[in-house]
Motif scaffolding. Sequence first.
Motif, PDB file in Angstrom:
ATOM      1  N   LEU A   1       1.081  -0.856   0.003  1.00  0.00           N
ATOM      2  CA  LEU A   1      -0.049  -0.383  -0.206  1.00  0.00           C
ATOM      3  C   LEU A   1       0.907   1.200  -0.259  1.00  0.00           C
TER       4      LEU A   1
ATOM      5  N   PHE B   1      -8.577   2.061  -9.238  1.00  0.00           N
ATOM      6  CA  PHE B   1      -8.052   2.811  -8.118  1.00  0.00           C
ATOM      7  C   PHE B   1      -8.424   3.866  -7.965  1.00  0.00           C
TER       8      PHE B   1
ATOM      9  N   SER C   1      -8.551   7.568  -5.458  1.00  0.00           N
ATOM     10  CA  SER C   1      -7.765   7.463  -4.078  1.00  0.00           C
ATOM     11  C   SER C   1      -9.391   8.931  -3.523  1.00  0.00           C
TER      12      SER C   1
ATOM     13  N   ALA D   1       1.443   4.965  -5.748  1.00  0.00           N
ATOM     14  CA  ALA D   1       1.572   4.069  -4.888  1.00  0.00           C
ATOM     15  C   ALA D   1       2.871   4.662  -3.574  1.00  0.00           C
TER      16      ALA D   1
ATOM     17  N   ASN E   1     -12.051  -4.639   3.374  1.00  0.00           N
ATOM     18  CA  ASN E   1     -12.238  -3.705   3.848  1.00  0.00           C
ATOM     19  C   ASN E   1     -10.627  -3.762   4.716  1.00  0.00           C
TER      20      ASN E   1
ATOM     21  N   MET F   1      -5.696   4.608   7.509  1.00  0.00           N
ATOM     22  CA  MET F   1      -6.328   4.532   6.067  1.00  0.00           C
ATOM     23  C   MET F   1      -7.197   3.751   6.369  1.00  0.00           C
ATOM     24  N   GLN F   2      -8.451   3.249   5.299  1.00  0.00           N
ATOM     25  CA  GLN F   2      -9.524   2.140   4.768  1.00  0.00           C
ATOM     26  C   GLN F   2      -8.896   2.535   3.460  1.00  0.00           C
ATOM     27  N   SER F   3      -8.840   0.915   3.489  1.00  0.00           N
ATOM     28  CA  SER F   3      -9.334   0.411   1.556  1.00  0.00           C
ATOM     29  C   SER F   3     -10.054  -0.739   2.067  1.00  0.00           C
ATOM     30  N   THR F   4     -10.741  -0.347   0.662  1.00  0.00           N
ATOM     31  CA  THR F   4     -11.932  -1.055   0.382  1.00  0.00           C
ATOM     32  C   THR F   4     -11.704  -1.745  -1.073  1.00  0.00           C
TER      33      THR F   4
ATOM     34  N   GLN G   1      -9.851  -0.150  -6.301  1.00  0.00           N
ATOM     35  CA  GLN G   1     -10.090  -0.290  -4.857  1.00  0.00           C
ATOM     36  C   GLN G   1      -9.993   1.436  -4.576  1.00  0.00           C
TER      37      GLN G   1
ATOM     38  N   ASP H   1      -9.998   4.486  -1.332  1.00  0.00           N
ATOM     39  CA  ASP H   1      -9.003   4.590  -0.021  1.00  0.00           C
ATOM     40  C   ASP H   1      -9.578   5.817   0.327  1.00  0.00           C
TER      41      ASP H   1
END
Length: 213
Positions: A98, A114, A116, A133, A157, A175-178, A192, A194
Amino acid sequence: SAHGLSTSRHAYSYPSMLSSLATSDSSMVIDSEIDSSRRHVLATMFSVLAVPKPALSATSTMPLYLDSVDWSKAKARGLNTERMADGINDSIKEKAWLVTGLGQSEYFSDSFRFHSEEEKISIDGYKQYCQWAHHRYKSIAHCDLICCSVTTPNTINALWRIDGKKGNKDMSKVMQSTFTTSDEDDGLVVSQFDMVIIDKNAPSADDLRTSYN
């Protein structure tokens, strides 16, 4: 630019230096003692200074740092969401991709996208995302995975904490990445998303694990 993708770096201007060395029939005559070779050196120097540095983009050449990644590795098709979550969990712990960009391409679809929320950007392609990243977070000293689990069908998640520098200031945030998988794409991750959960002064990784696990 925070992420280095959308803002170009323009050439610097040196008005005082350029004006003192400019040649114009109406405003300035070069001293006769400066021969043609010296004029050529000056012209070359300022032509180099005038060339803007290219902006970093998601399609730039991959950094040598990421050459160790096997981007053509066979896809891990047919995994259910729970097994995919296990793979993502283990690979983040092992490579912290990440923030390092050392991705696990076998889990991600060729149609991966992706987004953000924080940076307001979208990137098509897992390889291109990993490059972003790496450049966005390469100054981050540490990445801790707090938890990674299936939350709804086809949705995983991951909660993670990062430490590093933002300018001259210490930075710590959560941070949360789904991750969204697709049955039509043999269970691979197709997106993804973020977002920032805690934007500063994040609790320690141990405290966060106690709260979320």
